[in-house]
Design a protein around this motif. Structure first.
Motif, short mmCIF file in Angstrom:
data_model
loop_
_atom_site.label_atom_id
_atom_site.label_comp_id
_atom_site.label_asym_id
_atom_site.label_seq_id
_atom_site.Cartn_x
_atom_site.Cartn_y
_atom_site.Cartn_z
N THR A 9 0.79 -1.24 0.00
CA THR A 9 0.00 0.00 0.00
C THR A 9 0.82 1.30 0.00
O THR A 9 0.31 2.34 -0.32
N VAL A 63 0.98 2.36 -9.09
CA VAL A 63 0.53 3.42 -8.16
C VAL A 63 0.94 4.82 -8.58
O VAL A 63 0.35 5.79 -8.14
N HIS A 108 -2.12 6.62 -6.87
CA HIS A 108 -2.00 6.81 -5.43
C HIS A 108 -2.48 8.19 -5.02
O HIS A 108 -2.18 9.18 -5.69
N SER A 118 -5.80 -3.94 2.25
CA SER A 118 -4.52 -3.75 1.58
C SER A 118 -4.71 -3.22 0.16
O SER A 118 -4.44 -3.93 -0.82
N VAL A 119 -5.19 -1.97 0.05
CA VAL A 119 -5.36 -1.33 -1.25
C VAL A 119 -4.80 0.09 -1.17
O VAL A 119 -4.44 0.55 -0.08
N TRP A 120 -4.70 0.79 -2.29
CA TRP A 120 -4.05 2.11 -2.32
C TRP A 120 -4.97 3.23 -1.89
O TRP A 120 -4.52 4.34 -1.64
N GLN A 121 -6.28 2.94 -1.82
CA GLN A 121 -7.24 3.99 -1.45
C GLN A 121 -8.45 3.27 -0.88
O GLN A 121 -8.85 2.22 -1.40
N TYR A 164 -8.92 -5.78 -8.59
CA TYR A 164 -9.12 -4.53 -7.85
C TYR A 164 -9.87 -3.57 -8.76
O TYR A 164 -9.59 -3.50 -9.96
#
Ligand code: ZN
Length: 664
Positions: free
Chosen positions: A36, A91, A95, A386-389, A410
């Protein structure tokens, strides 16, 4: 769009969300947790660790004995590299933290440098050529991998190899400068409120004003398109048109000339007289002559439609302005405006009207449900921190018959500051049965929370097509996973599905995932389909022009980019507008689509041919199963023409495409 070099994903979980609460835990994901990145330092350290391991890995493989296990070892190394760089490559586009995006961008350049060096590694190349290949899949792997090495110049004599590296580096730099010139141009156009008559207020009301109170607009699509489609004032449209088509300026024309020249020189290092033949030799089209022949056929069919469209536009303009038909000429900046007026009058379709039928989350569930029914799989949403957003959704894709989890998808649905602003899929991870490796993909779109238009639903299904291509692949080697196919085939599985959203039977599946959603009236769908097909002669004529220009620019004779464009556009019914410089903004061909723009049309031909198998029933589980087995699962284990042949039971042909173009 499909983003190569960033792996996996597809989707389909709102159904699960609608029918049962998302209870599964991230621990059940069939792929490793997504890193992440709490801050830029985390990116740097991930990058350092990954590159260090990759270098050690490479040294180890260089020393490895070239035996029957070599190909597997090579693929395993490439898979580890993918796991190390695909999260940062991805990302940098999505991100929420700018510092993380910037650090990821820097990391991506370091990986590109490493990869360029590795692509010219003679030890690896020689081992690859020598490695025992047990069967057709092994041989195809060697053919593809050796081809990639050779394209980077590894097999050339030393002086030429050095020149190849120089040219590749220079092309990379010119491409970056070309794009930067467009991004940073900041072209603005000012309009009085009166000049914006017809343009929805939402487009301009909140925009800045100049000292005289005039509205200041950029030339980005959310401003450009509504002005060209709806501004009553021809003067306003002309100003916008001229501003848009000088973006990039003379500097980009100079860059494009240099790019074309360098590509020609590059092809020459390999004994080719032009870059088109060089670039197409590993694609379905094979060579320039075949691509030109195809484009000539397209031209032959669309030319009449284009002329007929122009006659209608002239009539519409004469009626609108009350001028005699003989004295009325259609300018380039009139075309979109009058086409839109005709479309609205004739089909009375307002794309905005679809939003109430297609809420975003339910639309995603619907698209996944369509895939599930066709392909015999199941998308299940899982809780996953456990993701970027935080709003990103995670789905496990499993085989419906066995319940076996196969892949992770995702989905990042909504716009936000600093996020990639188109629609694309990043295949984050490729499948490999030899490595027991499951695939993963990330689907990124930017939808209005109020709902989707039908065009956007089509985009969603298109992108999901890329995601399942990666996620349902079941190849022995990661290097052959999913979308690792010929460039002029890669869009076909996605383009095939676009047509599904115009089928009332398919749209009725919405009720399965959203019992409370209002059903879309069949009549509205029929109108939307007719509106889509209106003006197809002009639309394909334009695509033909872009593709032909790209091939001509990269042909045997050196061309001045601007003079060539003025001549080619000048030969079309609407002609060339003096002073404009469209090629200065044609970023596709400055970058990866150079001598490859024809691939959009070529893929569509294949897509329409693939659709013929689904003609009796777009949701047929039997045909869907065969499609999954013969095309999606095989990834790049076979050349694309063979995949299509195995599915259709015959060679691919362009009949369906030309029938569509010819249909009234
Ligand atoms: Zn695509």
């Amino acid at each position: 769009m499909s983003k190569k070099n960033a792996l996996i994903l597809s989707a389909g979980a709102l159904l699960a969300a609608a029918l049962a609460p998302a209870v599964a835990l991230a621990a059940t994901l069939p792929t490793p947790a997504f890193p992440t990145f709490a801050d830029a330092k985390a990116v740097d350290s991930f990058c350092d660790t990954g590159l260090k391991a990759a270098r050690a890995d490479l040294r180890k493989l260089e020393r490895r004995k070239v035996d029957a296990g070599w190909l597997g070892a090579y693929d395993a190394m490439m898979a580890r590299q993918e796991d190390a760089h695909s999260p940062t490559d991805f990302v940098l586009n999505v991100h929420p933290d700018k510092a993380v995006r910037d650090a990821a961008q820097a990391c991506s350049l370091r990986w590109a440098d490493f990869a360029n060096g590795q692509a010219q590694n003679e030890t690896l190349y020689r081992a690859l050529r020598k490695a025992p290949a047990a069967d057709a899949i092994d041989r195809e792997l060697v053919r593809l991998a050796a081809g990639a090495f050779e394209d980077s110049g590894v097999a050339l004599p030393k002086a030429k190899r050095l020149r190849a590296k120089q040219i590749l580096d220079k092309l990379n730099e010119l491409d970056q400068q070309f794009n930067k010139a467009i991004r940073d141009a900041g072209v603005k156009v000012v309009f009085t409120e009166a000049e914006l008559k017809g343009v929805p207020e939402g487009v301009w009301k909140s925009k800045p004003r100049d000292a005289e109170g005039r509205v200041v607009l950029g030339v980005d699509y959310p401003s450009f398109v509504p002005v060209m489609q709806q501004a009553e004032s021809a003067v306003a449209r002309e100003r916008m048109f001229r501003a848009k088509f000088t973006e990039g300026g003379q500097a980009n024309l100079d860059r494009l000339a240099e790019i074309a020249q360098l590509r020609k020189e590059y092809a020459g290092l390999f004994g080719y007289s032009n870059f088109v033949d060089f670039n197409l030799r590993r694609q379905m089209a094979k060579d320039a002559a075949t691509a030109w022949h195809f484009l000539d056929d397209v031209k032959g069919v669309v030319a009449d439609g284009e002329r007929a469209d122009l006659v209608e536009l002239r009539k519409a303009k004469a009626e609108h302005l009350g001028t005699p038909l003989d004295a009325t000429t259609v300018e380039r900046w009139d075309a979109t405006f009058y086409a839109e007026r005709i479309r609205k009058a004739r089909y009375t379709v307002d794309q905005e009207a679809f939003r109430e039928y297609f809420p975003p989350a339910e639309s995603l569930a619907f698209a996944q449900h369509v895939i599930d029914k066709m392909m015999g799989v199941k998308h299940t949403e899982v809780a996953n921190p456990s993701v970027w957003q935080p709003e990103v959704k995670t789905f496990v894709v499993s085989d419906a018959a066995s319940g076996q989890p196969m892949a992770t998808l995702y989905v990042d649905l909504y716009p936000r500051e600093g996020k990639y602003n188109h629609a694309a899929v990043w295949p984050l991870r490729a499948s490999s049965t030899a490595l027991g490796r499951n695939p993963a993909s990330a689907l990124v779109v930017n939808f209005d929370r109020k709902g989707l238009t039908l065009d956007e639903l089509e985009t969603l299904l298109h992108e999901l097509g890329h995601a399942v291509h990666n996620n349902l692949s079941h190849t022995r080697y990661a290097l052959q996973g999913g979308t690792a196919v010929m460039h002029d085939f890669v869009e076909a599985p996605s383009q095939m599905l676009e047509d599904w959203v115009y089928d009332p039977q398919v749209l009725k599946l919405m009720a399965d995932v959203c019992p409370t959603c209002k059903p879309v009236p069949d009549e509205l769908i029929a109108k939307a389909r007719a509106a889509r097909d209106y003006g197809k002669g002009s639309k394909f004529a334009r695509q033909h022009l872009y593709a032909s220009y790209d091939l001509a620019l990269h042909g045997k004779d050196t061309q001045d980019p601007m003079a060539l464009w003025a001549a080619m556009e000048g030969a079309t019914p609407l002609g060339y507008v003096k002073g404009t410089m469209f090629p200065a903004g044609f970023a596709h061909i400055a970058g990866g689509y150079g001598a490859g723009y024809y691939g959009y049309l070529w893929s569509l031909v294949v897509a329409m041919d693939l659709r013929t198998a689904f003609a009796p029933d777009k949701l047929s589980p039997e045909v869907g199963k065969r499609y999954r087995e013969k095309i999606l699962q095989r990834g790049g284990e076979l050349p694309a023409p063979e995949l299509v042949h195995d599915f259709l039971g015959r060679d691919s042909n362009s009949k369906a495409f030309f029938d569509y173009l010819k249909a009234q």
